[in-house]
Design a protein around this motif. Structure first.
Motif, mmCIF file in Angstrom:
data_model
loop_
_atom_site.group_PDB
_atom_site.id
_atom_site.type_symbol
_atom_site.label_atom_id
_atom_site.label_comp_id
_atom_site.label_asym_id
_atom_site.label_seq_id
_atom_site.Cartn_x
_atom_site.Cartn_y
_atom_site.Cartn_z
ATOM 1 N N LEU A 122 -19.485 11.095 -16.920
ATOM 2 C CA LEU A 122 -20.387 11.500 -16.019
ATOM 3 C C LEU A 122 -21.742 10.981 -16.251
ATOM 4 C CD1 LEU A 122 -19.337 15.467 -15.933
ATOM 5 C CD2 LEU A 122 -18.387 13.730 -14.769
ATOM 6 N N ASP A 123 -22.547 11.161 -14.959
ATOM 7 C CA ASP A 123 -23.933 10.694 -15.320
ATOM 8 C C ASP A 123 -24.902 12.183 -15.417
ATOM 9 O OD1 ASP A 123 -24.607 11.499 -12.738
ATOM 10 O OD2 ASP A 123 -24.594 9.626 -11.672
ATOM 11 N N VAL A 125 -26.844 13.345 -13.417
ATOM 12 C CA VAL A 125 -26.498 14.343 -12.127
ATOM 13 C C VAL A 125 -25.438 14.907 -11.987
ATOM 14 C CG1 VAL A 125 -26.899 14.119 -9.625
ATOM 15 C CG2 VAL A 125 -28.153 12.539 -10.836
ATOM 16 N N GLN A 126 -24.448 14.438 -12.279
ATOM 17 C CA GLN A 126 -23.043 15.174 -12.174
ATOM 18 C C GLN A 126 -22.846 16.062 -13.383
ATOM 19 O OE1 GLN A 126 -21.108 11.522 -12.883
ATOM 20 N NE2 GLN A 126 -21.070 10.759 -10.783
ATOM 21 N N GLN A 129 -24.682 18.981 -12.028
ATOM 22 C CA GLN A 129 -23.811 19.592 -11.083
ATOM 23 C C GLN A 129 -22.690 20.612 -11.803
ATOM 24 O OE1 GLN A 129 -22.258 16.384 -8.717
ATOM 25 N NE2 GLN A 129 -22.923 17.308 -6.704
ATOM 26 N N LYS A 170 -33.292 9.295 -8.004
ATOM 27 C CA LYS A 170 -32.488 10.036 -8.916
ATOM 28 C C LYS A 170 -33.063 11.385 -9.449
ATOM 29 C CE LYS A 170 -29.428 9.568 -12.680
ATOM 30 N NZ LYS A 170 -29.259 8.447 -13.528
ATOM 31 N N LYS A 173 -32.018 13.868 -6.698
ATOM 32 C CA LYS A 173 -30.435 14.158 -6.718
ATOM 33 C C LYS A 173 -30.599 15.478 -7.866
ATOM 34 C CE LYS A 173 -28.473 10.103 -5.068
ATOM 35 N NZ LYS A 173 -27.313 9.132 -4.935
ATOM 36 N N ALA A 177 -29.006 18.947 -7.698
ATOM 37 C CA ALA A 177 -28.134 19.352 -8.519
ATOM 38 C C ALA A 177 -28.602 20.674 -9.262
ATOM 39 C CB ALA A 177 -27.659 18.334 -9.487
#
Lengths: 290, 206
Positions: A122-123, A125-126, A129, A170, A173, A177
């Motif tokens: 994952l990054d 941002v993920q 989330q 970024k 985002k 998130a």
């Protein structure tokens, strides 16, 4: 008091960083953090920072929680795939950890075990989330979990990154998130930080500025070379070179930086080199104690 | 195009030591490795000479048209009878070529190169890291610049915080995210970057 509550109160936030030990003895880390009693709103605990192997931050956060500290656990995407991230989020929550700073993490080649497999499943941002899903009682695949987490998630940003466009993409985002705050890398150049703060003002979540009091000119040059995102101006380095007491000069520089950015951020995060022996003094110089 | 790099000679020699007193044939590949000069005629002759200098039993090196694609072993041998006579094949191709020759020949087949990425060649310039073979291509959404392969951290939602003056902290060249952003901006298509991209579905590669 919970960090999420402190953020909402509008107070100027002070946080400080400690690192887990590179070994089994946790007493030094706890004693180091003990110097922060009564000084900070939360203690950040790093996650194999700069890709150097250390004890899991879950343990140190838990122990600091027992000492009465509010903690912010760093969580990188470098060492764990999405299954392991979920396991550790559940474990952290069960151990009383309520704040997570989500980040991608430095690349393994920066650290002491450069042949390590970089995960980055994952990054950042993920990961944010994912935390939001678990806060709502779901796993990454949107399947219900037994109970839910209550984690205040933060994100990081580099105030020096230019051009702004990709960086803001970024950050926006991260905000969508559900990041609740942004912590920046170390600020040494107030003008560059203020430029960033102006551009990022619209994001609507608190920005906490990272501060590293420099200890010597040599130390400053080392950081410029080795630590991603760090950029100490030549002027600060030459002040350190001529100073009679370089550690004190480093604190003066940090205090001046804090004064210059104070109206453009909602708090500061102290990341000293080699322990918190001078943190109280620095905060006193800034009028941030008591 | 498969991007390959020569293995250190010490590593090759230590592999060969496991097969003493066996004749070796160095095999080059006429496609990618030839084009990027890691496994063409010149590299095959040089490797052959280096091994001969060390007293190993090395036959004259050979080129195959494609190490990764052929009708059959017989077809390869028809073109290069030496392949059948050698005891060991030391192959200067990507991993796919080494694997195919190993399967077809039934002989010890050793790689002389490491395969590092899927890339391109533009005139004489070798362009690495164009694709990580993730199994779910989305390069069209990034102006033709894949962030999964073009960023060491495979960041799909924007740059990490580690770039230094716009350069990647790991590779030292311009951050792929600055290129993606500038390209889409110049095309008037920044909206392609809207929304949060999900992580790779690794199930699709199975």
């Amino acid at each position: 008091m919970g960090f999420a509550y402190v953020l909402e109160s509008g107070k100027f936030v002070v946080t400080a960083e400690v690192s887990p030990p590179r070994g089994t003895d946790i007493s030094g880390a706890l004693a180091g953090a003990g110097l922060l009693q009564g000084l900070v709103d939360a203690v950040n605990v790093t996650d194999n920072q700069r890709s150097m192997m250390r004890m899991s931050p879950i343990v140190l956060c838990h122990k600091l929680g027992e000492m009465g500290f509010e903690t912010i656990m760093h969580m990188t995407c470098r060492d764990r795939n999405r299954l392991a991230l979920q396991s550790d989020l559940l474990a952290a929550h069960a151990m009383g950890i309520r704040n997570i700073l989500a980040m991608s993490g430095d690349y393994p080649t920066m650290g002491d075990q450069p042949s390590t497999k970089p995960v980055f499943d994952l990054d950042s941002v993920q990961l944010l989330q994912l935390i939001e899903k678990m806060n709502n009682g779901y796993d990454f695949q949107d399947q219900p979990i037994d109970g839910h987490t209550s984690i205040c998630a933060g994100a990081v940003a580099n105030p020096y990154a230019r051009p702004f466009g990709p960086q803001l993409l970024k950050i926006n985002k991260k905000v969508s998130a559900k990041a609740r705050f942004i912590q920046t890398q170390a600020v040494f150049d107030a003008a560059l930080f203020n430029e960033f703060a102006d551009v990022a003002m619209h994001i609507g979540i608190p920005i906490i500025a990272g501060i590293i009091p420099i200890r010597s000119a040599q130390n400053a040059r080392f950081m410029n070379e080795k630590i991603p995102g760090v950029k100490i101006p030549d002027e600060a380095i030459s002040r350190m070179e001529t100073a009679e007491d370089p550690a004190l000069e480093g604190m003066r520089i940090a205090a001046e930086t804090i004064a210059d950015i104070r109206t453009n951020c909602r708090g500061i995060h102290i990341m000293p080199i080699g322990g918190h022996g001078n943190t109280r003094r620095l905060l006193e110089m800034c009028g941030l104690v008591g | 195009m498969l991007i390959t790099r020569p293995k250190p000679i010490e590593e090759i020699l230590s592999m060969l030591e496991m097969f003493p007193e066996t004749s070796i044939c160095v095999v080059g590949c006429g496609i990618c490795a030839r084009k990027i000069q890691t496994g063409g005629e010149a590299q095959v002759s040089m490797m052959t000479a280096r091994l001969q200098q060390r007293g190993l039993d090395v036959m004259d090196g050979k080129m195959v048209r494609h190490a990764c694609s052929t009708e059959s072993w017989d077809t390869m041998v028809e073109e290069n009878p030496a392949l059948d006579k050698a005891g060991i094949l030391l192959v200067m191709s990507c991993g796919a070529g080494v694997s195919l020759l190993g399967r077809l020949s039934g002989k010890p087949t050793l790689p002389a190169l490491d395969t590092t990425s899927l890339g391109s060649a533009l005139k004489d310039e070798v362009l690495e890291n164009f694709c990580v073979m993730c199994g779910e291509c989305g390069v069209g959404l990034y102006g033709g610049l894949c962030p999964k392969s073009g960023c060491p951290k495979s960041q799909v939602n924007g740059p990490c915080g580690g770039s230094i003056d716009g350069d990647c902290e790991i590779w030292g060249r311009e951050c792929i995210w600055i290129k993606i952003y500038e390209r889409l901006e110049s095309m008037g298509m920044l909206h392609l970057l809207d929304g949060i991209r999900p992580p790779v579905n690794h199930d699709r590669r199975l």
